[in-house]
Structures are given as structure tokens and as C-alpha cells.
Write an enzyme that holds these catalytic residues in place. Structure first.
Site, mmCIF file in Angstrom:
data_model
loop_
_atom_site.group_PDB
_atom_site.id
_atom_site.type_symbol
_atom_site.label_atom_id
_atom_site.label_comp_id
_atom_site.label_asym_id
_atom_site.label_seq_id
_atom_site.Cartn_x
_atom_site.Cartn_y
_atom_site.Cartn_z
ATOM 1 N N THR A 38 0.826 -1.201 0.000
ATOM 2 C CA THR A 38 0.000 0.000 0.000
ATOM 3 C C THR A 38 0.867 1.260 0.000
ATOM 4 O OG1 THR A 38 -1.563 -1.242 1.388
ATOM 5 C CG2 THR A 38 -1.956 1.118 1.160
ATOM 6 N N ARG A 62 7.941 -2.684 2.632
ATOM 7 C CA ARG A 62 8.129 -2.819 4.078
ATOM 8 C C ARG A 62 8.507 -4.248 4.413
ATOM 9 N NH1 ARG A 62 3.212 0.882 6.570
ATOM 10 N NH2 ARG A 62 3.689 2.640 5.202
ATOM 11 N N SER A 99 6.127 3.676 8.612
ATOM 12 C CA SER A 99 4.987 4.366 9.199
ATOM 13 C C SER A 99 4.593 3.845 10.580
ATOM 14 C CB SER A 99 3.813 4.295 8.228
ATOM 15 O OG SER A 99 2.787 5.133 8.675
ATOM 16 N N HIS A 100 3.386 3.273 10.685
ATOM 17 C CA HIS A 100 2.867 2.870 11.987
ATOM 18 C C HIS A 100 3.429 1.535 12.463
ATOM 19 C CE1 HIS A 100 0.505 1.151 8.781
ATOM 20 N NE2 HIS A 100 0.176 0.159 9.588
ATOM 21 N N LYS A 107 10.148 4.124 0.393
ATOM 22 C CA LYS A 107 9.208 4.421 -0.687
ATOM 23 C C LYS A 107 9.741 5.573 -1.523
ATOM 24 C CE LYS A 107 6.308 7.209 2.406
ATOM 25 N NZ LYS A 107 4.976 7.588 2.844
ATOM 26 N N ASP A 149 1.515 9.477 13.702
ATOM 27 C CA ASP A 149 2.117 8.146 13.587
ATOM 28 C C ASP A 149 3.626 8.227 13.334
ATOM 29 O OD1 ASP A 149 2.036 9.115 11.000
ATOM 30 O OD2 ASP A 149 1.728 7.135 10.122
ATOM 31 N N ASP A 154 5.660 8.242 10.761
ATOM 32 C CA ASP A 154 6.234 9.167 9.785
ATOM 33 C C ASP A 154 5.473 10.487 9.681
ATOM 34 O OD1 ASP A 154 4.078 7.791 8.690
ATOM 35 O OD2 ASP A 154 4.825 7.948 6.644
ATOM 36 N N ASP A 157 2.316 11.320 8.994
ATOM 37 C CA ASP A 157 1.291 11.635 8.000
ATOM 38 C C ASP A 157 -0.126 11.346 8.488
ATOM 39 O OD1 ASP A 157 1.535 8.897 7.884
ATOM 40 O OD2 ASP A 157 1.938 8.777 5.735
ATOM 41 N N ARG A 158 -0.262 10.782 9.685
ATOM 42 C CA ARG A 158 -1.613 10.489 10.182
ATOM 43 C C ARG A 158 -1.966 11.361 11.375
ATOM 44 N NH1 ARG A 158 -2.781 4.171 10.129
ATOM 45 N NH2 ARG A 158 -1.553 3.633 8.290
ATOM 46 N N THR A 174 -7.808 2.191 -1.349
ATOM 47 C CA THR A 174 -7.004 2.531 -0.178
ATOM 48 C C THR A 174 -5.575 2.890 -0.582
ATOM 49 O OG1 THR A 174 -8.310 1.178 1.291
ATOM 50 C CG2 THR A 174 -6.025 1.545 1.930
ATOM 51 N N GLU A 207 -8.734 9.369 4.429
ATOM 52 C CA GLU A 207 -8.932 7.939 4.601
ATOM 53 C C GLU A 207 -9.406 7.689 6.022
ATOM 54 O OE1 GLU A 207 -6.198 5.234 2.188
ATOM 55 O OE2 GLU A 207 -4.812 6.627 3.128
ATOM 56 N N GLU A 208 -10.174 6.597 6.182
ATOM 57 C CA GLU A 208 -10.678 6.231 7.503
ATOM 58 C C GLU A 208 -9.558 5.863 8.470
ATOM 59 O OE1 GLU A 208 -9.869 2.971 8.140
ATOM 60 O OE2 GLU A 208 -9.183 2.871 6.064
ATOM 61 N N SER A 209 -8.366 5.598 7.919
ATOM 62 C CA SER A 209 -7.237 5.143 8.727
ATOM 63 C C SER A 209 -6.440 6.310 9.315
ATOM 64 C CB SER A 209 -6.332 4.293 7.855
ATOM 65 O OG SER A 209 -5.952 5.030 6.697
ATOM 66 N N LYS A 241 -0.701 12.568 2.873
ATOM 67 C CA LYS A 241 -1.531 12.895 4.014
ATOM 68 C C LYS A 241 -0.647 13.589 5.041
ATOM 69 C CE LYS A 241 -1.501 8.047 5.659
ATOM 70 N NZ LYS A 241 -0.934 7.286 4.519
ATOM 71 N N ARG A 251 -9.093 -6.408 7.685
ATOM 72 C CA ARG A 251 -9.809 -5.229 8.158
ATOM 73 C C ARG A 251 -11.272 -5.354 7.748
ATOM 74 N NH1 ARG A 251 -5.420 -2.408 9.643
ATOM 75 N NH2 ARG A 251 -3.721 -2.000 8.182
HETATM 76 C C1 VG1 Z 1 -2.990 1.286 5.794
HETATM 77 C C2 VG1 Z 1 -4.274 2.112 5.755
HETATM 78 C C3 VG1 Z 1 -4.283 2.983 4.507
HETATM 79 C C4 VG1 Z 1 -3.017 3.841 4.474
HETATM 80 C C5 VG1 Z 1 -1.789 2.952 4.564
HETATM 81 C C6 VG1 Z 1 -0.502 3.730 4.614
HETATM 82 O O1 VG1 Z 1 -2.962 0.419 4.685
HETATM 83 O O2 VG1 Z 1 -5.400 1.289 5.784
HETATM 84 O O3 VG1 Z 1 -5.444 3.759 4.501
HETATM 85 O O4 VG1 Z 1 -2.965 4.606 3.300
HETATM 86 O O5 VG1 Z 1 -1.862 2.149 5.738
HETATM 87 O O6 VG1 Z 1 -0.496 4.632 5.654
HETATM 88 P P1 VG1 Z 1 -3.362 -1.127 4.772
HETATM 89 O O7 VG1 Z 1 -3.061 -1.665 3.402
HETATM 90 O O8 VG1 Z 1 -2.530 -1.713 5.885
HETATM 91 O O9 VG1 Z 1 -4.800 -1.153 5.126
HETATM 92 V V1 VG1 Z 1 0.913 4.961 6.477
HETATM 93 O O10 VG1 Z 1 0.614 6.083 7.562
HETATM 94 O O11 VG1 Z 1 1.415 3.496 6.861
HETATM 95 O O12 VG1 Z 1 2.012 5.521 5.266
HETATM 96 CO CO CO Z 2 2.211 6.986 8.150
#
Ligand code: VG1
Ligand code: CO
Length: 543
Positions: free
Chosen positions: A18, A22, A113-114, A126, A277, A279, A281-282, A344, A363-365, A376, A496
Site C-alpha cells: 500500500t 516494508r 509508518s505505523h 518508498k 504516527d 512518519d 502523515d496520520r 485505499t 482515509e478512515e485510517s 496525508k 480489516r
Molecule cells: C494502511 C491504511 C491505509 C493507508 C496505509 C498507509 O494500509 O489502511 O489507509 O494509506 O496504511 O499509511 P493497509 O493496506 O494496511 O490497510 V501509512 O501512515 O502506513 O504511510
Molecule cells: Co504513516
């Protein structure tokens, strides 16, 4: 300085998910693993003469080592200049900002990221293009294809660069500029929001708490919230980026940001709470003993954008990812602007923003952003909220209740089942596909299935098609259940389940989402045979 060309053999698993590639740190530490992927990026994007690259990461374990390797490879691949954040630090939004400000040939961001960090944690990489946004699927597919046939990479033989002081260094013909990771980004924020109004709100005793979760946003929050806006020093917690994020999980949700959540639910809670989070962006937004779902947050920012200087001129459109609730669609309808539904991942918003079709995306995330950059942006969302709060002078909860009273409430929740065996997760998804015909028209209590499909998207700008983006079970009353497998994990699978229904009745708006969604939750479990196939009784995370 000598440039070496090193023979190598492909790894078969360098397919970006996504958001970039990683893997666990030990995977990246294998000989040539990082080099192969970086060379595959360079081979895909080419290096026009005079190219500049932006480089930085979220500070997690292996960040510094990777930066040294990438600098030497950039020099050997013909870059003229690399802009690297001091200490190797750049939040994802700050990197996007720099790419745009310096009009570079894109950037490389080192982040998972998270995902947790540390020697046994995750690492990620990335590529973002010249518009500042995540590489499109076409580019990530090309990078993956290059990684499957790579035979050599190029690297300069030179000493490591000192990353902890601003200044220029030379590697052969290439200049490495170590720069302040915060300045350009903070300047951009100041140009969008009414800092004077926020400063006066904070001066008047409005208390905030921002949790950087020991990740990259600490230095940004410190500079913007404390130094420039005058928030009290204790407004920013866990502000120092640590390689293992203090052994935490830098995912700003009700489960992993529990330290902040506990503070925000105390009797003497601050007026406003937020977390970001790994990096940066959230964002998670909290009021006093009140949680704002990211889907509602997007809708609310759109509805109140006229209060914010950078958006006063109006919004071109809104885009949301498919699993995100339709709350933003209602606002778009009232504003008379289009609302787009994408798969997504932020990479699907870039074309829409570049074409001027949308201003706000979400995004909902816990991801919200706008066309100020192409990622983001966690702190941007926090500042947007603070600007609205400074203009309206009402509690967060009141603002949300008024929003729902006007538009109705899209009741929403996401249930994550983390780290389940991949076989079990795949069998759930297959079962759902197999049931499409049988589910069509099926009755569950008061709910009747209208339609089911696996979401696919045709990009309205370049016509590219993305399929298999999530199973949707849609009911006649507008409720829906979405099932999707995560594309950011590194071990096992994460399933999910996204649940949504619409509640027009104001007298029920204060009720708990889990209660309001109970019937849908039961149907989701029944039709997916979740318990039977995964052995799980409860989700790992409920949002
Ligand atoms: C998750 C979230 C998605 C987001 C992605 C990257 O992906 O659901 O909405 O864009 O993380 O965010 P997934 O494929 O695990 O559902 V981040 O903050 O990790 O760059
Ligand atoms: Co992130």
C-alpha cells in the site's frame, strides 16, 4: 572518489505494498537487499542531468545506515544534489513539501509508518515522484519488475557524511545538503492557517495535548505548536524520535495511543488532544472525553474550510478512499462539489489533485490532507482543527454534534484482526467471493443485501485500472460491510472489516458506534465464518 559497479542477484519479494516496500529490519540487512531496491528505483525513474533528490526518514532503527548507502548510490547514479534532513529526519509530509518547494526529481522516504521499529521491528522505503506524492501503481510495478531482473548496482566508495550539522558536503560531483527538516514545512503551515487566531485561543487557556509517540513529529510539533503558537511546553508529549519508538507502536488509534487516550478521558482532560504516527502523515483527533472518527473529521474539515485562510476560496472537490465513510459525500453534495471514491492508499489521490479536481482528501485510517502537498499530513490536520476551534470557540464534541444534526451521522467503525495466518485470511476472502451470488438479495433481520462486489477503480485522469481493492456487501438501506486485507504488514495477514450505517435520528447520535452497528457486526462475522476460520473471538483493534 571511486565508483564501483557491483554484481548482484535479484530478490523475489521486493514488491511495494500500500505504501512502499516494508520488511523486517533483518530482511533489509541482508547483503545487497537495500542496494537492489534502491538501484531498481533509480533504473526506473532515470536521472536527468542536474537532478536533485530529497532524502530522509522517520528516525527508526536502520534509518541512518540506509541514508549513507543511498547517498553513495545517488552519487554513483549521477544525481547533482541530495537534500537530506538533519539527523536523517524528515516526516513524510515534510519530504513531500521539500520535493515541491525545490522542484526535485522526487524523493526517497525511509519509513514503515505505523509499524513497530527496532532491530527486530520493521523498516521501509518508498519513492515519491516530482509532484511530491507516492509513486503511482504504474511506477511501483515498474520498480518491482526492475528488481526481478537486476544484475548490478552502482555505489561510490567514500566516507560517511556527517548528518547532524546543517551544511554542504561533496561526494564526487554530487552535493549533499544537510538541511533543517522543519523550517520549510513550518513555513507552509503558517501560510495556510490563521496562526494569530490559534495563538489567541491558546493564550486564553485552551489546553491541548499532542502525542508524537516517540516518532518523527516531535520536532515539528515542538517548533509549530510550542515555539510558533505559544502552547505550553507540556502540550507535546513523547517528543523525541527514538529508533524503537520507545518500544511502542506508533499507530495513532484508541488502542496504541492509550497514554494520550487516558489523559483525554480524565476529569481534568485538556480541551483538545491529537496524536500522529511513525512518519507524521496520520492524525487522531480527540476532544474532552470524545473521539472523532477520521471519516467524520474529513467531513467536518470540508464543511468548515471556509473558516481557514488557505481554503477560504473554496474547495474544488473531495476524495475519500472506498472504505472511508460517506460522511464527506454529504458535505460535498451540499457544497455542490464532486466527491471521488478511490482505493485505499494515498497514491490514488495524486492524479486527482494534480488535475485540480480535488482539494481535500481523506482515509478512515487517520489520514487527512489537501493539495498543499501530495501526502496525508498529520500536523496539518491538527492545525486545521485548531483553526476551526479558534474561529468557533465551541468544544470539539459540540462541533461534531452540530455537524451530525445538520447532515445526519454516518455511524462508522473498523475492526482489525492483526497477525492472523495468511491461509486463514485468504480463505475468508475467497469464501466471501464465492458467496456473492448467494448473498445477492439475502435478508438478515431488518437488512437486505442489495449488491456485493470487489471494488475496482478506473483513474479518471490517466485511465489506469486497479482491481481487487476490497469486498463490499451493500445493503438496501445504505449500510455496508467492507472486507480488505492490509497491504502494509510484514508478518502474517491483517484482515480489516469496515462497518457503516446511516443514522438520521438526532436523539440517537450520542450512542456508541459499536452499539449502533451491532447488527452489522453480527452479519459480518456470520457471512465470513470469521471465528471458525481464524479462531479469533475479538478484533485486535477497534476504531
Ligand atoms: C494502511 C491504511 C491505509 C493507508 C496505509 C498507509 O494500509 O489502511 O489507509 O494509506 O496504511 O499509511 P493497509 O493496506 O494496511 O490497510 V501509512 O501512515 O502506513 O504511510
Ligand atoms: Co504513516
Amino acid at each position: 572518489m571511486q565508483i564501483r559497479t557491483v554484481a548482484t542477484t535479484p530478490f523475489t519479494d521486493q514488491k511495494p505494498g500500500t505504501s512502499g516496500l516494508r520488511k523486517r529490519v533483518p530482511v533489509f540487512q541482508q547483503q545487497h537487499y537495500l542496494e537492489n531496491f534502491v538501484q531498481s528505483i533509480f533504473d526506473t525513474i532515470g536521472t536527468p542531468p542536474g537532478s536533485t533528490l530529497v532524502l530522509g526518514g522517520d528516525g527508526r532503527y536502520y534509518n541512518r545506515e540506509a541514508i549513507q548507502v543511498i547517498l553513495k548510490m545517488a552519487a554513483a547514479n549521477g544525481y547533482a544534489r541530495v537534500l537530506v534532513g538533519r539527523g536523517g529526519i524528515l516526516s513524510t509530509p515534510a519530504a513531500s513539501c521539500l520535493i515541491r518547494e525545490y522542484r526535485t526529481h522526487g524523493g526517497i522516504i525511509l519509513s514503515a509508518s505505523h509499524n513497530p521499529g527496532g532491530p527486530e521491528g520493521d523498516f521501509g522505503i518508498k519513492y515519491n515522484g516530482g509532484n511530491g506524492g507516492p509513486a503511482t501503481e504504474t511506477v511501483t510495478e515498474a520498480i518491482f519488475a526492475a528488481s526481478r531482473k537486476i544484475a548490478e548496482f552502482h555505489i561510490a566508495d567514500t566516507a560517511d557524511i556527517v548528518l547532524d550539522r546543517d551544511g554542504d558536503h561533496e561526494i564526487g560531483d554530487m552535493t549533499v545538503s544537510v538541511i533543517d527538516p522543519v523550517a520549510a514545512y513550518a513555513g507552509l503551515m503558517e501560510s495556510l492557517f490563521d496562526f494569530a487566531a490559534i495563538r489567541s485561543l491558546l493564550k486564553g487557556g485552551f489546553r491541548i495535548r499532542f502525542d508524537a509517540m516517540h516518532a518523527v513529529t516531535g520536532p515539528y510539533a515542538q517548533e509549530i505548536l510550542v515555539n510558533r503558537l505559544g502552547a505550553l511546553p507540556d502540550s507535546v508529549m513523547n517528543a523525541v524520535p527514538l529508533p524503537d519508538f520507545g518500544k511502542g507502536h506508533p499507530d495513532p488509534n484508541l488502542t496504541y495511543a492509550h497514554e494520550l487516550v487516558e489523559i483525554m478521558y480524565r476529569a481534568d482532560a485538556p480541551d483538545f488532544g491529537a496524536a500522529s504516527d511513525g512518519d507524521g502523515d496520520r492524525n487522531m483527533i480527540l476532544g474532552k472525553r470524545f473521539f472523532v472518527t477520521p471519516s467524520d473529521s474529513l467531513a467536518l474539515l470540508a464543511a468548515n474550510a471556509y473558516l481557514v485562510p488557505g481554503y477560504r476560496r473554496g474547495l474544488a472537490g473531495i476524495a475519500r478512499s472506498m472504505p472511508t465513510s460517506a460522511a464527506a459525500d454529504r458535505v460535498a453534495r451540499e457544497l455542490g462539489i464532486p466527491c471521488f471514491e478511490t482505493p485505499t492508499g494515498w497514491k490514488f489521490f495524486g492524479n486527482l489533485m494534480d488535475a485540480g479536481k480535488v482539494t481535500l482528501c481523506g482515509e478512515e485510517s487517520f489520514g487527512t490532507g489537501s493539495d498543499h502537498i501530495r501526502e496525508k499530513d498529520g500536523l496539518w490536520a491538527v492545525l486545521f482543527w485548531l483553526n476551526i476551534l479558534a474561529a468557533r470557540r465551541q468544544p470539539v464534541e459540540t462541533i461534531l454534534m452540530e455537524h451530525w444534526a445538520h447532515y445526519g451521522r454516518n455511524v462508522y467503525s473498523r475492526h482489525d484482526y492483526e497477525d492472523i495466518p495468511a491461509d486463514a485470511a485468504n480463505s475468508v476472502m475467497k469464501l466471501l467471493h464465492d458467496r456473492f451470488a448467494e448473498l445477492q438479495g439475502a435478508q438478515f433481520g431488518n437488512l437486505q443485501v442489495k449488491r456485493c462486489d470487489d471494488f475496482s477503480y478506473t483513474d479518471p485522469v490517466d485511465g489506469s485500472v486497479s482491481t481487487g481493492q476490497g469486498v463490499r456487501i451493500m445493503f438496501t438501506d445504505g449500510s455496508r460491510i467492507v472486507f480488505r486485507l492490509s497491504g502494509t504488514g510484514t508478518g502474517g495477514a491483517t484482515l480489516r472489516i469496515y462497518l457503516e450505517s446511516f443514522e438520521p435520528d438526532v436523539s440517537r447520535h450520542h450512542l456508541d458506534a459499536q452499539l449502533l452497528l451491532a447488527e452489522l457486526i453480527g452479519i459480518a462475522s456470520q457471512i465470513s465464518e470469521l471465528r471458525e476460520r481464524t479462531g479469533r473471538e475479538q478484533p485486535t483493534v477497534i476504531t
